[in-house]
Write an enzyme that holds these catalytic residues in place. Structure first.
Site, PDB file in Angstrom:
ATOM      1  N   CYS A   1       0.810  -1.225   0.000  1.00 51.55           N
ATOM      2  CA  CYS A   1       0.000   0.000   0.000  1.00 51.55           C
ATOM      3  C   CYS A   1       0.843   1.275   0.000  1.00 51.55           C
ATOM      4  O   CYS A   1       0.606   2.188  -0.794  1.00 51.55           O
ATOM      5  CB  CYS A   1      -0.973  -0.010   1.170  1.00 51.55           C
ATOM      6  SG  CYS A   1      -0.210   0.033   2.797  1.00 51.55           S
TER       7      CYS A   1
ATOM      8  N   HIS B   1      -2.373   1.099   7.055  1.00 48.71           N
ATOM      9  CA  HIS B   1      -2.780   1.074   5.642  1.00 48.71           C
ATOM     10  C   HIS B   1      -2.908   2.503   5.134  1.00 48.71           C
ATOM     11  O   HIS B   1      -3.242   3.419   5.882  1.00 48.71           O
ATOM     12  CB  HIS B   1      -4.100   0.332   5.481  1.00 48.71           C
ATOM     13  CG  HIS B   1      -4.454   0.057   4.045  1.00 48.71           C
ATOM     14  ND1 HIS B   1      -3.706  -0.773   3.244  1.00 48.71           N
ATOM     15  CD2 HIS B   1      -5.466   0.524   3.267  1.00 48.71           C
ATOM     16  CE1 HIS B   1      -4.252  -0.819   2.036  1.00 48.71           C
ATOM     17  NE2 HIS B   1      -5.300  -0.037   2.020  1.00 48.71           N
TER      18      HIS B   1
ATOM     19  N   HIS C   1      -5.896   1.951  -4.045  1.00 46.69           N
ATOM     20  CA  HIS C   1      -4.968   1.384  -3.065  1.00 46.69           C
ATOM     21  C   HIS C   1      -4.577  -0.032  -3.464  1.00 46.69           C
ATOM     22  O   HIS C   1      -5.189  -0.648  -4.331  1.00 46.69           O
ATOM     23  CB  HIS C   1      -5.583   1.392  -1.662  1.00 46.69           C
ATOM     24  CG  HIS C   1      -6.720   0.426  -1.468  1.00 46.69           C
ATOM     25  ND1 HIS C   1      -6.991  -0.182  -0.271  1.00 46.69           N
ATOM     26  CD2 HIS C   1      -7.669  -0.045  -2.338  1.00 46.69           C
ATOM     27  CE1 HIS C   1      -8.043  -0.971  -0.381  1.00 46.69           C
ATOM     28  NE2 HIS C   1      -8.478  -0.904  -1.620  1.00 46.69           N
TER      29      HIS C   1
END
Length: 372
Positions: A286, A334, A346
């Site tokens: 990510c 994240h 993402h």
């Protein structure tokens, strides 16, 4: 999840993904610099076509597919937390290593300084020897010119002070070297401890990812498809609830030129697989995706989601604009990039590809801006 090496989260709702992908890839809003429209209510994901045979009823005591989904998500969340520990240990190890290098340079400079001081001290000792080492009274009695003697005595006092100062500086420099050696030893020990923590965190990450993959690999093809739909339904529900709060009601920010380039890079990676620790070009985690997208836009930002949260300026949700980064979960494990219209792009997690999803499909911790 953020990292020098990172494991992360989920897909977006199917319809939202298609709509946002069309909006970005056709790119008039990105290329033209106009503000994005306020997000419409999300469309629920379409129901899957009926399977040829109905799914088998779980045996007594067996876990439902929904529980398996939660177990898999939980394992990836644990991997995210371990990634946070990995990142911290890695950053501390790097800082300690850099400090040890600095100390080594100070030691070299100090040793050179001591060599020069010793040379000067030797020259002063030789000058005193040439004077015969007589006491001042004897030198005055033997001198042909008292005035010359007094002038020389004054220079002698100055020389003695210089010698005293030189010896004091020599002692201080030697004490500095001893302190440097002690500091370097302590830093080295901490660095080794952090490396041990880093290796332990890496093993934990790999173990959690492996356990999640094994759970998913036991599923039949139809179950895997249903698992993906369950993920999308959960994210759709979270996005719907989030939008109902009016979080994006007043969000009308337009992307900067750099933000447009970052969004264009990130969306161009859609379909590429998530790989923990990857920074492209064939796969990403990510924070690997977000850091490389902004690097492509001409702006270097921290590599991990935790550092992106810590070091980049925070902005209010009402001020969000395309290119901003959305940090998720309490441990900042994240990160995604806002692309407009309530959507983000993402790299979700292992087993999933770079995709679009609703901004509110996961718990939001903060929004940060690389080009503030």
């Amino acid at each position: 999840m953020g990292t020098v090496k990172r494991a992360s989260r989920r897909h977006g709702a199917s319809a939202l993904t298609v709509l946002c992908a069309m909006a970005i890839l056709t790119a008039p809003a990105i290329a033209g610099g106009t503000a994005y429209a306020a997000p419409a209510a999300p469309v629920p994901p379409p129901a899957p076509s009926a399977p040829a045979t109905p799914p088998a009823t779980p045996a007594p005591g067996a876990k439902s597919l929904e529980q398996i989904r939660k177990d898999i998500e939980g394992l990836y969340r644990q991997a995210g937390s371990a990634t946070d520990a990995y990142n911290l240990a890695e950053s501390e190890t790097k800082a300690q290593s850099e400090r040890i290098v600095e100390i080594a340079k100070l030691v070299v400079a100090g040793q050179d300084r001591i060599s020069g001081l010793k040379s000067r001290a030797g020259a002063a000792a030789r000058a005193q020897y040439r004077s015969g080492g007589l006491p001042p009274g004897a030198q005055l009695a033997l001198s042909d010119s008292p005035s010359q003697f007094l002038d020389g005595a004054n220079r002698l006092r100055q020389g003695e002070k210089a010698t005293t100062d030189l010896l004091s500086e020599l002692n201080r420099t030697q004490a500095d070297l001893e302190r440097y050696a002690k500091d370097a030893g302590a830093l080295w020990q901490k660095m080794e401890e952090n490396r041990t923590k880093q290796e332990a965190a890496k093993k934990e990450i790999e173990g959690k990812i492996k356990a999640a993959e094994e759970l998913e690999n036991k599923l039949e093809a139809e179950e895997k498809a249903r698992l993906l739909q369950l993920e999308q339904e959960a994210q759709y529900k979270a996005q719907t609830q989030w939008l109902s709060t009016g979080a994006l009601k007043d969000a009308k920010g337009s992307a900067t030129d750099a933000g447009k380039r970052a969004v264009q890079f990130a969306t161009a990676q859609m379909g590429k697989p998530y790989v923990w620790g990857a920074t492209g070009p064939g796969s990403y985690d990510c924070s690997g995706l977000t850091s490389q997208a902004w690097l492509a836009a001409g702006k270097g930002i921290p590599r991990t989601s935790q550092e992106q949260l810590r070091l980049l300026p925070k902005v209010a949700m009402k001020d969000i604009r395309p290119g901003d980064l959305i940090i998720y979960w309490d441990d900042a494990s994240h990160v995604a990039m806002y692309v407009g219209d309530g959507a983000m792009v993402h790299a979700p997690r292992p087993g999933r590809n770079v995709t679009m999803a609703g901004v509110g499909s996961m718990p939001i911790k903060a929004v940060v801006r690389p080009d503030a």
